[in-house]
Design a protein around this motif. Structure first.
Motif, PDB file in Angstrom:
ATOM      1  N   ALA A  40       7.185  74.788  22.100  1.00 23.33           N
ATOM      2  CA  ALA A  40       8.555  74.265  22.044  1.00 23.33           C
ATOM      3  C   ALA A  40       8.807  73.398  20.827  1.00 23.33           C
ATOM      4  O   ALA A  40       9.967  73.135  20.487  1.00 23.33           O
ATOM      5  CB  ALA A  40       8.845  73.468  23.320  1.00 23.33           C
ATOM      6  N   ASP A  41       7.751  72.932  20.169  1.00 24.66           N
ATOM      7  CA  ASP A  41       7.932  71.984  19.063  1.00 24.66           C
ATOM      8  C   ASP A  41       7.807  72.632  17.688  1.00 24.66           C
ATOM      9  O   ASP A  41       7.435  71.965  16.714  1.00 24.66           O
ATOM     10  CB  ASP A  41       6.942  70.834  19.194  1.00 24.66           C
ATOM     11  N   LEU A  42       8.107  73.919  17.588  1.00 21.40           N
ATOM     12  CA  LEU A  42       8.107  74.560  16.271  1.00 21.40           C
ATOM     13  C   LEU A  42       9.086  73.842  15.338  1.00 21.40           C
ATOM     14  O   LEU A  42      10.248  73.604  15.716  1.00 21.40           O
ATOM     15  CB  LEU A  42       8.511  76.027  16.383  1.00 21.40           C
ATOM     16  N   THR A  62      17.487  75.231  28.866  1.00 22.02           N
ATOM     17  CA  THR A  62      16.299  75.503  28.066  1.00 22.02           C
ATOM     18  C   THR A  62      16.583  75.428  26.570  1.00 22.02           C
ATOM     19  O   THR A  62      15.686  75.104  25.784  1.00 22.02           O
ATOM     20  CB  THR A  62      15.702  76.882  28.413  1.00 22.02           C
ATOM     21  N   ASP A  63      17.822  75.704  26.155  1.00 21.03           N
ATOM     22  CA  ASP A  63      18.163  75.568  24.741  1.00 21.03           C
ATOM     23  C   ASP A  63      18.054  74.105  24.317  1.00 21.03           C
ATOM     24  O   ASP A  63      17.507  73.791  23.253  1.00 21.03           O
ATOM     25  CB  ASP A  63      19.570  76.094  24.474  1.00 21.03           C
ATOM     26  N   ALA A  64      18.569  73.203  25.146  1.00 18.14           N
ATOM     27  CA  ALA A  64      18.482  71.772  24.842  1.00 18.14           C
ATOM     28  C   ALA A  64      17.037  71.308  24.887  1.00 18.14           C
ATOM     29  O   ALA A  64      16.609  70.479  24.078  1.00 18.14           O
ATOM     30  CB  ALA A  64      19.341  70.976  25.823  1.00 18.14           C
ATOM     31  N   GLY A 105      12.173  69.704  21.278  1.00 16.05           N
ATOM     32  CA  GLY A 105      10.758  69.924  20.999  1.00 16.05           C
ATOM     33  C   GLY A 105       9.902  69.910  22.242  1.00 16.05           C
ATOM     34  O   GLY A 105       8.684  69.726  22.166  1.00 16.05           O
ATOM     35  N   GLY A 106      10.537  70.124  23.396  1.00 18.07           N
ATOM     36  CA  GLY A 106       9.798  70.122  24.652  1.00 18.07           C
ATOM     37  C   GLY A 106       9.529  68.731  25.200  1.00 18.07           C
ATOM     38  O   GLY A 106       8.710  68.570  26.108  1.00 18.07           O
ATOM     39  N   HIS A 107      10.255  67.747  24.695  1.00 21.63           N
ATOM     40  CA  HIS A 107      10.012  66.362  25.109  1.00 21.63           C
ATOM     41  C   HIS A 107      11.000  65.861  26.157  1.00 21.63           C
ATOM     42  O   HIS A 107      10.748  64.839  26.802  1.00 21.63           O
ATOM     43  CB  HIS A 107      10.056  65.432  23.898  1.00 21.63           C
ATOM     44  N   ALA A 108      12.120  66.532  26.325  1.00 20.24           N
ATOM     45  CA  ALA A 108      13.140  66.050  27.249  1.00 20.24           C
ATOM     46  C   ALA A 108      13.609  67.191  28.153  1.00 20.24           C
ATOM     47  O   ALA A 108      14.506  67.942  27.775  1.00 20.24           O
ATOM     48  CB  ALA A 108      14.320  65.459  26.468  1.00 20.24           C
ATOM     49  N   PRO A 109      12.997  67.349  29.335  1.00 22.65           N
ATOM     50  CA  PRO A 109      11.887  66.545  29.858  1.00 22.65           C
ATOM     51  C   PRO A 109      10.538  67.041  29.346  1.00 22.65           C
ATOM     52  O   PRO A 109      10.403  68.202  28.940  1.00 22.65           O
ATOM     53  CB  PRO A 109      12.004  66.756  31.365  1.00 22.65           C
ATOM     54  N   ALA A 110       9.539  66.163  29.404  1.00 23.75           N
ATOM     55  CA  ALA A 110       8.181  66.553  29.042  1.00 23.75           C
ATOM     56  C   ALA A 110       7.600  67.434  30.145  1.00 23.75           C
ATOM     57  O   ALA A 110       7.960  67.296  31.318  1.00 23.75           O
ATOM     58  CB  ALA A 110       7.314  65.317  28.845  1.00 23.75           C
TER      59      ALA A 110
END
Length: 218
Positions: free
Chosen positions: A71-73, A21-23, A28-33
């Motif tokens: 996730a994209d702060l 979850t750190d990665a 930014g929540g894109h990997a994985p979406a």
């Protein structure tokens, strides 16, 4: 299911098993979406499952609105000390601490007169209390219905796990006379006999329990 130290479960439950979850937050929540609609279905199902268990239940602010993790702060706005203490390796817990949306407009969606201390995404207008209050089927009304019904139904601390269920279905019977059935699979399942008291998603037809759905049966 959620608290101020973990990724909100409306997002977390859609992450593949073993996801760092750190990665994920660093991406930014894109990997994985994450499919937020599917995540909300799973979150609602998990909530009804949890609320049917004996003992005390704890709800984290914002989950009653179905809020996902932000996730994209941008890194420039992060305030959790974890960000600095880890040398910018972990974004920290700010994504689950973004202030709640009360109204569909305003500088902080009704949280206060000024802007929020962490930026709220535009999507928060959709989750706002104002947008869900009194709306049949909304997550806010599901929580209200579940808590009200739970007070009436819970009259004991014991339950019996039901073994004769299809693969992917978790079910237990309460000694106070009702059952909880959760379809954790990706396919519709036959709905056991009984009167549906509350379901995490609308039941499309009699006798069918959709995927990612929990139902209470009387």
């Amino acid at each position: 299911l959620s608290n101020h130290d973990v990724v909100r479960h409306a997002s977390r439950l859609m992450l593949p098993p073993g996801t760092d979850t750190d990665a994920w937050l660093l991406s930014g929540g894109h990997a994985p979406a994450v499919d937020q609609d599917a995540g909300l279905r799973r979150a609602r199902a998990a909530t009804l499952l949890m609320l049917a268990l004996p003992g005390s239940s704890y709800l984290y602010q914002g989950e009653e609105l179905g809020l996902p993790e932000v996730a994209d702060l941008p890194t420039a706005v992060l305030q959790d000390p974890i960000w600095e203490q880890t040398g910018h390796v972990r974004k920290g817990r700010d994504g689950c601490r973004v202030p709640l949306p009360w109204t569909t407009t305003g500088p902080s969606y009704g949280f206060g007169a000024g802007g929020a201390w962490l930026p709220q995404p535009d999507s928060f207008a959709h989750y706002a209390v104002q947008a869900q209050d009194g709306v049949e089927g909304s997550t806010l009304e599901l929580y209200r219905s579940a808590l009200k019904l739970r007070r009436k139904l819970l009259d004991g601390e014991e339950l019996t796990w039901l073994e004769d269920t299809p693969p992917g279905v978790l079910a237990f019977a309460r000694t106070d006379g009702w059952r909880c059935v959760a379809n954790l699979s990706d396919a519709p399942m036959p709905l056991p006999a009984g009167e549906p008291l509350l379901a995490s998603t609308p039941l499309p037809e009699r006798g069918v329990l959709p995927p990612d759905t929990t139902v209470w049966l009387g």
